[in-house]
Design an enzyme around this catalytic site. Structure first.
Site, PDB file in Angstrom:
ATOM      1  CG  ASN A   6      -1.915   1.135   1.208  1.00  0.00           C
ATOM      2  OD1 ASN A   6      -1.774   2.102   0.470  1.00  0.00           O
ATOM      3  ND2 ASN A   6      -2.928   1.035   2.049  1.00  0.00           N
ATOM      4  NE  ARG A  89      -6.284   1.860  -0.287  1.00  0.00           N
ATOM      5  CZ  ARG A  89      -6.196   3.096   0.168  1.00  0.00           C
ATOM      6  NH1 ARG A  89      -5.013   3.587   0.487  1.00  0.00           N
ATOM      7  NH2 ARG A  89      -7.264   3.849   0.302  1.00  0.00           N
ATOM      8  CG  HIS A 178     -12.879   3.864   2.721  1.00  0.00           C
ATOM      9  ND1 HIS A 178     -13.493   5.072   2.976  1.00  0.00           N
ATOM     10  CD2 HIS A 178     -11.592   4.004   3.119  1.00  0.00           C
ATOM     11  CE1 HIS A 178     -12.617   5.912   3.501  1.00  0.00           C
ATOM     12  NE2 HIS A 178     -11.462   5.283   3.605  1.00  0.00           N
ATOM     13  NE  ARG A 239     -10.899  12.931   3.829  1.00  0.00           N
ATOM     14  CZ  ARG A 239     -10.664  11.691   3.420  1.00  0.00           C
ATOM     15  NH1 ARG A 239     -11.015  11.308   2.200  1.00  0.00           N
ATOM     16  NH2 ARG A 239     -10.113  10.818   4.232  1.00  0.00           N
ATOM     17  CD  GLU A 383      -8.477  -0.720   3.555  1.00  0.00           C
ATOM     18  OE1 GLU A 383      -9.079  -0.016   2.746  1.00  0.00           O
ATOM     19  OE2 GLU A 383      -7.641  -0.282   4.376  1.00  0.00           O
TER      20      GLU A 383
END
Length: 416
Positions: A6, A89, A178, A239, A383
């Site tokens: 990743n 990823r 995601h 955010r 993940e």
């Protein structure tokens, strides 16, 4: 050995599995690449090595990974030839990549074409793939996309009510993110409930510094909260979440704010940080709210309200709800946030056992109250394992790797 990568703009995470994915052989993190305070951490079994010092770029980060895996006193493999497949990823696959895929020249070209959708993320993902292809020249690489799981979202949920040409000619639509996490967690939730995922309607709440709520029906994503960019939906650490786009016109035209400053405001100075004025860390916001800080309390109330509202909307969109699933840093670790989100959702059939909610870390993933018609679960996301599973499956199907001895490696099973 199966290696997962990743690669971000300022970090490199890696994990090495044995061939049938039954054991994590080593994990590592190289962080703050190119910044002050750069460091790396490598763990293999009960051994851990920590380094703090200058790490100039991603090449230097990969040098550290290679040394830790193959050369240092903590080495776990003899050389690059011990790695049989590498999974990566990638944040954004546009509408080109609807599933994970083995990397070749054509895939690399298409990946570069997707950079325009995720200019902060995809270049680093591509750099990681290129670095692995150089260092492990004979090893197949697989790329797993965060957006791919959401390609099943129907047009009425992913097309914006803008001039249609923006969608058809320029790819402006809801993509979602995601997805790798949501795919893993939704299958793991079905496994916990011992029910076929095809029979379940669930809302997966991926609550971390980034937040995604995903409606999953029959194992397929049918709606998702994040859209074209990554600041919409529910408020996040820094955010904003959804707001009226007219505010952007006002900031630019009436307040004279440059567009790049508006962009930074939406992505970096809003959410929990923007409302609380103190932190994007949920733990600190909760602590200060409990101590009487009104802005922190407001930030929490906004966060919880928007999540509850979205859960209700998704239950309506799926014509019912069988399971509510919490995952990621906040979802897995905050007893209080889970409790407050579930409070008032009894109209949907959601009721939790507050005592069990306190015991999640002791291996009690089902926090539903007795008799609740909707199962409420806490499922740790993984993940990296999802990437490894896809990598083994695709490389095995291609004939470039023999089938793993342990068949369970190809089952999206929840790790007990």
């Amino acid at each position: 050995m199966i290696l997962t990568i990743n690669c971000g703009s300022s970090s490199l995470k890696y994990r090495l599995y044995n061939a049938d994915l039954t054991e994590v052989v080593a994990t590592g993190l190289v962080a703050r690449i190119g910044e002050d305070g750069a460091y790396s951490k490598h763990t293999a079994g009960d051994k851990e090595v920590f380094f703090r010092g200058p790490i100039a770029d991603q090449k230097a980060a990969f040098d550290i990974m290679a040394e830790n895996l193959m050369q240092s006193e903590f080495a776990v493999i003899d050389g690059p030839e011990a790695v049989t497949a590498i999974g990566h990823r990638a944040v954004h696959g546009g509408d080109v990549f609807v599933e994970s895929t083995i990397v070749d020249g054509s895939v690399m070209e298409q990946l570069r074409a997707c950079v325009r959708f995720a200019p902060l993320h995809n270049p680093s993902n591509i750099a990681g793939i290129e670095e692995c292809r150089r260092r492990f020249p004979d090893v197949p690489n697989v790329v797993v996309f965060d957006t791919a799981f959401h390609q099943s979202v129907p047009p009425e949920a992913h097309v914006y009510a803008l001039p249609y040409e923006l969608y058809a000619d320029h790819g402006i639509r809801r993509y979602g993110f995601h997805g790798t996490s949501c795919r893993y967690v939704s299958q793991a939730a079905a496994d916990i409930l011992n029910r076929p995922i095809e029979d379940l309607a669930m809302v997966v709440c991926h609550l971390g510094n980034g937040v995604t709520l995903d409606a999953v029906k029959g194992g397929r994503s049918v709606d998702t909260s994040i859209g074209f960019g990554t600041f919409c939906g529910v408020p996040m650490g820094t955010r904003s979440g959804d707001f009226d786009p007219a505010i952007i016109f006002h900031l630019v035209k009436e307040m004279g704010m440059p567009l790049d400053e508006v962009e930074a405001l939406c992505y970096e100075r809003s959410g929990l940080l923007g409302v609380s004025g103190v932190s994007n860390d949920m733990r600190e916001v909760v602590m200060r709210a409990d101590a009487g800080d009104e802005r922190c309390a407001l930030a929490l109330n906004i966060f919880i309200y928007q999540i509850k509202k979205t859960i209700g909307a998704y239950a309506a969109a799926m014509d019912g709800l069988d399971a509510l699933v919490f995952t990621a840093g906040i979802g897995e670790n905050s007893t209080e946030i889970r409790s407050r989100i579930c409070e008032g959702l009894g109209v949907l059939g959601v009721r939790i056992d507050e005592r069990t909610n306190l015991l999640v870390q002791d291996g009690h993933p089902n926090i539903s109250a007795p008799g609740a018609s909707v199962a409420t679960l806490v499922v740790p996301t993984d993940e990296e394992r999802m990437i490894a599973l896809d990598t083994v499956r695709l490389v095995t199907e291609s004939g470039r790797m023999p089938p793993p001895i342990a068949s369970q490696a190809l089952v999206h099973a929840h790790d007990a």
